[in-house]
Design an enzyme around this catalytic site. Structure first.
Site, PDB file in Angstrom:
ATOM      1  N   TYR A  67      49.889  37.179  35.675  1.00  0.00           N
ATOM      2  CA  TYR A  67      49.297  35.969  35.081  1.00  0.00           C
ATOM      3  C   TYR A  67      48.694  36.367  33.744  1.00  0.00           C
ATOM      4  CZ  TYR A  67      46.067  32.230  33.996  1.00  0.00           C
ATOM      5  OH  TYR A  67      45.393  31.227  33.347  1.00  0.00           O
ATOM      6  N   ASP A 119      47.402  43.733  29.507  1.00  0.00           N
ATOM      7  CA  ASP A 119      46.500  42.589  29.554  1.00  0.00           C
ATOM      8  C   ASP A 119      45.276  42.980  30.382  1.00  0.00           C
ATOM      9  OD1 ASP A 119      45.138  40.270  29.993  1.00  0.00           O
ATOM     10  OD2 ASP A 119      46.886  39.078  30.591  1.00  0.00           O
ATOM     11  N   LYS A 157      37.278  37.685  28.694  1.00  0.00           N
ATOM     12  CA  LYS A 157      36.376  37.567  29.848  1.00  0.00           C
ATOM     13  C   LYS A 157      35.088  38.404  29.767  1.00  0.00           C
ATOM     14  CE  LYS A 157      39.392  35.494  33.214  1.00  0.00           C
ATOM     15  NZ  LYS A 157      40.831  35.660  33.339  1.00  0.00           N
ATOM     16  N   TYR A 217      41.649  23.265  36.768  1.00  0.00           N
ATOM     17  CA  TYR A 217      42.145  23.733  38.074  1.00  0.00           C
ATOM     18  C   TYR A 217      41.520  22.967  39.230  1.00  0.00           C
ATOM     19  CZ  TYR A 217      44.808  27.534  36.065  1.00  0.00           C
ATOM     20  OH  TYR A 217      45.740  28.253  35.375  1.00  0.00           O
TER      21      TYR A 217
END
Ligand SMILES: *Cc1c(COP(=O)(O)O)cnc(C)c1O
Length: 452
Positions: free
Chosen positions: A146, A252, A281, A16
């Site tokens: 996302y 999610d 995460k 990114y």
């Protein structure tokens, strides 16, 4: 330029990142970290206000997590997970099932969030195939959702900036408008609305229930889509619709899981019962890569058959259920109890919320929203018309640079500035960080206003 940085730019390609920019704004060389601070090679430190991309939970360099990793390293670093198993994976699966919402009772391990999502998509898809419902092959997701960077997870994501160039590769999926209160798709105001934004989803499901395998969404926070925080009533209604129309609900929780919203999982706020839950995460508190997809007994049963029936789930990754990562996750989960993490967080939430509301004073701040220790604000050119700053204004980038100068790691998404605070943060640190951030945004904001 530092010789390490020179070498970095010679060999590394960062995610990114427009690498051309890195010549002017080179990456920062971090040498160590402790608690919520990152220290660079010159001894300067930065507050990690975004939990190192939303994964750190208990702080950097935590002695108990380090100890767990070292201990595991002395017995087993890795073994394949097909035909073999190990205690860390067994204990972790048991723990995850214990804390998971609803009827989730089976755990499939992966090694990152995108793959946890891919796993859920493939499981849901094959579930319907195994049942002989051959037409249920499509997915519905939200327009600002996302779900990862693999081609499958991108196919159901809605962030145009990331997706545009890859669109020809995607499988077809359906998008429902997002419950984006500040920019309501139905033209309503939250104070007076009745979650009318659920209607397009209802219509879509009514029309296509026979071809839909699952609805996937991020519960309560559409994170990478711009830290859009939405009402739990929407999640409740969406979950009810999936039951009504016989499609799976995939939650999610890759970003929202493990305490970010003040509860272990965001879906607990709405008390919904998903068919799949994806986590990653925060699962290891940001120490090692790990992901998991949890599902129900009912889904599992659809794959249970004689070998010749070909109902096996042919999917997996080499590092599935890595023992070091599983041990780390176990240590992180223990810390939630030992350090009373969630109880402390619940006490900090009002402090954070009140501090955050002060940002409304700044003329370029259009919206302020928060849940748990996640808070965001949207910068706008005009509060009345809500015209956002554009791609070329690079407001986020300016604030990022100014933040670094002031010892803050903030990493805005376009012109959405946000905090994704580590859960180990203290009250005085919240006050300090938000005060500094306020000054940073004020400075960049007044520059933007005066030069219009
Ligand atoms: C970050 C994220 C992912 C992807 O996880 P990776 O580990 O980066 O592949 C998926 N879903 C959500 C909601 C995320 O925030």
């Amino acid at each position: 330029m530092d010789r390490w940085i020179k070498k970095d730019l010679k060999y590394n390609w960062h995610p990114y990142t427009q690498m051309k920019d890195s010549r002017k704004d080179p990456p920062i060389l971090i040498e160590r970290a402790k608690g919520i601070k990152l220290y660079d090679n010159r001894g300067k430190y930065y507050y990690d206000t975004i939990s190192s991309w939303w994964c750190n939970v208990h702080g950097h360099n935590h002695p108990k997590i380090k100890k767990a990793i070292k201990k595991q390293l002395d017995s087993l670093e890795h073994v394949l997970f097909a035909g073999f198993t190990h205690k860390p994976a067994i204990q972790l699966a048991e723990q995850l099932v214990r804390i998971a919402p609803g009827n989730l009772s089976k755990v499939f391990f992966t090694d990152n969030g995108s793959c946890a999502v891919e796993t859920a998509l493939k499981m849901s898809f094959q579930y319907w195939q195994n049942l002989g419902e051959k037409k249920k092959t499509k997915f519905i997701s939200l327009s600002h959702g996302y779900h990862g960077d693999t081609i499958g997870s991108m196919s159901i994501s809605g962030v145009d900036l990331f997706n545009e160039v890859f669109k020809p590769l995607f499988f077809k999926s359906f998008k429902a408008p997002s419950p984006y209160c500040y920019r309501c798709p139905m033209g309503k105001r939250r104070a007076k609305c009745n979650i009318e934004c659920i209607e397009p989803l209802d219509d879509l499901l009514k029309k296509r229930e026979h071809e839909i395998a699952a609805l996937i969404l991020e519960p309560l926070i559409m994170a990478a889509g711009g830290m859009i925080i939405y009402p739990k009533e929407y999640l409740k209604k969406a979950a009810a619709l999936t039951k009504k129309y016989n499609v799976h609900l995939i939650l999610d929780e890759v970003a929202t899981g493990f305490g970010r919203t003040g509860k272990m999982f965001a879906s607990e706020h709405a008390r919904v019962k998903p068919d799949f839950m994806c986590v990653s995460k925060g699962i290891t508190s940001g120490y090692l890569p790990l992901g998991a997809t949890l599902t129900t007994r009912e889904v599992f049963q659809a794959f249970w058959a004689d070998y010749e029936k070909k109902k096996t789930f042919y999917h997996g990754h080499t590092y599935t259920a890595n023992p070091l990562a599983c041990s780390t996750a176990l240590a992180s989960l223990s810390l939630f109890y030992e350090e009373n993490t969630l109880r402390k967080v619940v006490k900090l939430i009002p402090v954070f919320r009140e501090r955050l509301s002060l940002f409304r004073q700044l003329p370029i701040v259009g919206d302020v929203r928060s849940i748990g220790l996640v808070g965001a604000m949207e910068l706008v050119k005009d509060r009345r018309t809500k015209v956002p700053y554009g791609f070329k204004d690079r407001m986020g980038q300016q604030i990022y640079r100014e933040g670094l100068k002031n010892g803050l790691l903030m990493r805005p998404i376009g012109s959405v500035i946000y905090f994704y605070l580590p859960l180990c943060i203290k009250e005085n640190q919240i006050n300090f960080i938000l005060q500094r951030a306020f000054n940073v945004i004020k400075k960049i904001g007044s520059k933007a206003l005066c030069c219009r």
